[in-house]
Scaffold this active site. Structure first.
Site, short mmCIF file in Angstrom:
data_model
loop_
_atom_site.label_atom_id
_atom_site.label_comp_id
_atom_site.label_asym_id
_atom_site.label_seq_id
_atom_site.Cartn_x
_atom_site.Cartn_y
_atom_site.Cartn_z
N TYR A 6 -9.23 11.53 3.92
CA TYR A 6 -9.31 11.43 2.46
C TYR A 6 -10.57 12.09 1.92
CZ TYR A 6 -5.65 7.99 3.37
OH TYR A 6 -4.51 7.37 3.80
N HIS A 40 0.40 11.88 -5.57
CA HIS A 40 -0.15 11.92 -4.21
C HIS A 40 0.97 11.74 -3.18
CE1 HIS A 40 -3.17 11.01 -1.01
NE2 HIS A 40 -2.19 10.25 -0.55
N GLU A 41 1.76 10.71 -3.37
CA GLU A 41 2.82 10.42 -2.39
C GLU A 41 3.87 11.53 -2.37
OE1 GLU A 41 2.27 8.31 -0.25
OE2 GLU A 41 0.63 7.30 -1.27
N GLU A 49 -3.21 14.94 2.78
CA GLU A 49 -3.68 14.07 1.70
C GLU A 49 -4.02 14.85 0.44
OE1 GLU A 49 -3.23 11.02 2.00
OE2 GLU A 49 -2.93 10.95 4.16
N HIS A 57 -6.64 0.43 5.65
CA HIS A 57 -6.62 1.39 6.75
C HIS A 57 -7.29 0.86 8.02
CE1 HIS A 57 -5.98 3.44 2.99
NE2 HIS A 57 -5.44 4.44 3.63
N HIS A 108 0.85 -1.19 0.00
CA HIS A 108 0.00 0.00 0.00
C HIS A 108 0.89 1.24 0.00
CE1 HIS A 108 -3.81 2.08 0.51
NE2 HIS A 108 -3.07 2.98 1.15
N ALA A 109 0.66 2.14 -0.96
CA ALA A 109 1.57 3.27 -1.15
C ALA A 109 1.65 4.16 0.10
CB ALA A 109 1.09 4.10 -2.34
N HIS A 147 3.03 14.38 -0.19
CA HIS A 147 3.39 14.19 1.22
C HIS A 147 4.86 14.56 1.45
CE1 HIS A 147 -0.29 12.31 2.46
NE2 HIS A 147 -0.15 11.21 1.76
#
Ligand code: X8Z
Ligand code: ZN
Length: 609
Positions: free
Chosen positions: A518, A380-381, A408, A508, A350-351, A384
């Site tokens: 999210y 997305h990552e 997020e 999650h 999971h990323a 962060h």
């Protein structure tokens, strides 16, 4: 510790602690007299220093475990998690002593609140219970990471491969087997999960919260009891758009699979929507697409045709941030990240994005596939990582986002700028589709972003009820499907077995990562995008705007990212957007042309479920 406000990118933090700290070393000596404001300031400084040191060791242990799941690393991770939780809880309890001290400066007061409420999974102060909880938490995560389903012919598929079937197959039997198969991973988690809930609630209660859900809801710079109505308000605003999309998609699926399987007036069977959790419907775009325009394009095909590998995808993401004026990622990012699923060992695929030294040792961990969905996830990552690096000058408790939805939303905001104009500019697309292609473009985005909204909301609606004791283990699964039907209008494709624990089949839940973030991010990303487009001088429709190359937009974004959590989120939101409330008009305006089109398509159809 600010775990409640941090996210899956720092999930590792709840896993560890350096062995050289015990709670006596990190206490500030306080006499039995009433504590003073000066002592409160001193306490916060010591707590921050220690949690930071411990967190960095924690990050390394958890990194190794997540990249190399074995009996031994699981053990190490559980030990580390126990120690770290012990310190977190100790700090939280001590913080409670200072909260009513007279003449506290506002920043210290706010930090004391963060110390007290910011533990994602508090443990009771009883050492044996803390140890038990740490083992459970670590095991659950490993069970998900190692999960696979074996077919009758002996072939065993992991989540990635099962997800490919759900994405690509149009055979309902194959879809059903993959869907059911993945859900065989979670029944063994149920008992452990319910024990985890018990222990975490006990921990929350010792810290003065009625249950863990209340603790989670305390992280939004507003009274926790006001937060659910804020979510209801936002959901009420976007629901008509979701309903219109649902109605159209259901009609099209009825044409594809027949109305026996997809009744025209009921919830949609969850295995037909192209995603293991029916949370992102972009993979069924070809089934629901507007009549093809010449100008439509397929980003997955472009990436494959260009012979992209995982690194190329990440480099493209980095180049976008560079165009906004962000400094390049450090060499260590490229050396230490995991981009491709290793063949020889179990990893958590999971990323996630990591910030190991709270300075610039940022990394992502992802099993990248060459397709449009993962192209988005890479952005997305990276969002962060750029956020983490931007706030690295802040003090420890402020080294996180304004609220967890902000973290997020950053990369997702950038992903909205992956427009045809942008793809042409960087040489991926020859011709930019004319306006006739806009509905196709918006449909793709809606299948991803609008379809997600009710799922983004319901995961924690489920957990909050579970934490509040409204549903025990025997009712877990029924409650899950009740909420999935209520919010998403989807249903389980078959009767669920008695031992089913379908929430556990979503990362999650065993990973204990709060999920409302999210939902918030989906609202915020469109607000951010609208403002950044204005700042970049965009004059066209906002769904065609790309902020690529706009230094003014980059500077304004960075100014907010640098603030970390140093201000209440409404102030930070205002700094970027001029608005101090979360506002669904940005997402509604963005999709307005699609809503008009969907309403036309849905004429004569019975909508709702
Ligand atoms: O978990 C994630 C990210 C890591 S923070 C990949 N997301 C949620 C999910 O996969 O369920 C992003 C979208 C929602
Ligand atoms: Zn994320």
């Amino acid at each position: 510790m600010t775990n409640a406000s941090k996210l899956c990118f720092v999930l590792f933090l709840i896993f560890s602690l350096s062995a050289c700290h015990d709670s006596s070393e990190i206490s500030v000596s306080i006499s039995n007299d009433e504590p003073t404001a000066e002592q409160a300031v001193e306490f916060v400084a010591v707590a921050e220093k220690n949690l930071s040191e411990v967190g960095q060791e924690a990050a390394r242990i958890s990194w190794v475990y997540s990249n190399f799941i074995t009996e031994d690393t699981e053990n190490l991770a559980a030990m580390a998690r126990r120690k770290f939780t012990t310190i977190q809880v100790e700090m939280a309890s001590q913080a409670a002593r200072f909260k009513d001290v007279p003449n506290l400066d506002p920043d210290t007061k706010r930090k004391l609140g963060m110390l007290r409420s910011g533990i994602t999974i508090p443990a009771p102060r009883d050492a044996a219970k803390t140890a038990e909880q740490s083992v459970i938490g670590t095991k659950l995560r490993g069970m998900y990471g190692k999960g696979e389903y074996c077919y009758a012919d002996g072939e065993c598929l992991d989540l990635g491969r099962l997800s490919d079937i759900i994405a690509e197959s149009r055979d309902p039997d194959d879809l059903l087997e993959a869907w059911n198969g993945w859900r065989e991973v979670s029944p063994p988690m149920k008992e452990m999960y319910s024990r985890q809930v018990e222990l975490a609630n006990e921990g929350a209660s010792e810290l003065g919260f009625s249950d863990l859900g209340t603790m989670w809801r305390s992280a939004y710079d507003m009274p926790p009891e006001d937060f659910p109505s804020e979510l209801d308000r936002l959901w009420g605003e976007v629901k008509p758009l979701y309903d219109a999309l649902h109605c159209h998609v259901r009609a099209k699926l009825g044409q594809q699979y027949g109305t026996d399987l997809v009744p025209p007036d009921g919830p949609i069977p969850a295995h037909l929507l192209g995603n293991m959790w029916a949370q992102d419907w972009s993979n069924i775009y070809p089934l629901v697409a507007p009549p093809e325009t010449v100008s439509s394009y397929d980003l997955s095909a472009i990436l494959k045709d260009k012979g992209f590998d995982a690194i190329d995808m990440v480099e493209a993401g980095e180049a976008f941030f560079s165009s906004l004026g962000f400094e390049e990622l450090p060499d260590t990012f490229w050396e230490r990240s995991l981009f491709v699923k290793p063949e020889d060992r179990d990893v958590v695929c999971h990323a996630s994005a990591w910030d190991v030294d709270e300075k610039d040792d940022v990394r992502i961990k992802m099993c990248i596939k060459i397709n449009a969905e993962d192209f988005n996830t890479v952005h997305h990552e990276l969002g962060h990582n750029y956020y983490q690096r931007a706030y690295n000058q802040q003090s420890y408790l402020h080294r996180t986002s304004a609220n967890d939805g902000f973290h997020e939303a950053v990369g997702d905001t950038i992903a909205l700028s992956i427009t045809p104009e942008y793809l042409q500019k960087i040489g991926y697309l020859e011709n930019v589709p004319d306006a006739s292609g806009d509905i196709s473009l918006l449909m793709k985005r809606a299948l991803e972003g609008i379809a997600f909204l009710p799922f983004g909301l319901l995961v924690d609606q489920w957990r909050w009820k579970v934490f509040a004791g409204e549903a025990g283990p025997t009712a877990y699964n029924d409650l899950w499907w009740e909420l999935r039907e209520k919010y998403q209008g989807v249903k389980a494709p078959n009767e669920r077995p008695d031992d089913a624990f379908d929430p556990g089949a979503k990362y999650h839940v065993p990973g204990n990562t709060p999920y409302t973030r999210y939902f918030l991010a989906r609202i915020l990303q469109f607000q951010f995008h609208r403002s950044l487009c204005d700042i970049s001088g965009n004059e066209g429709p906002v769904h065609r705007c790309s902020i690529y190359g706009s230094q003014p937009a980059g500077e304004r974004l960075n100014a907010m990212l640098e603030m970390g959590r140093s201000k209440p989120w409404p102030e930070e939101l205002e700094a970027l957007t001029g608005q101090s409330t979360m506002d669904a008009t940005a997402i509604l305006d963005y999709f307005a042309p699609l809503k008009t089109w969907l309403d036309e398509q849905n004429q004569g159809r019975q909508c709702g479920w």
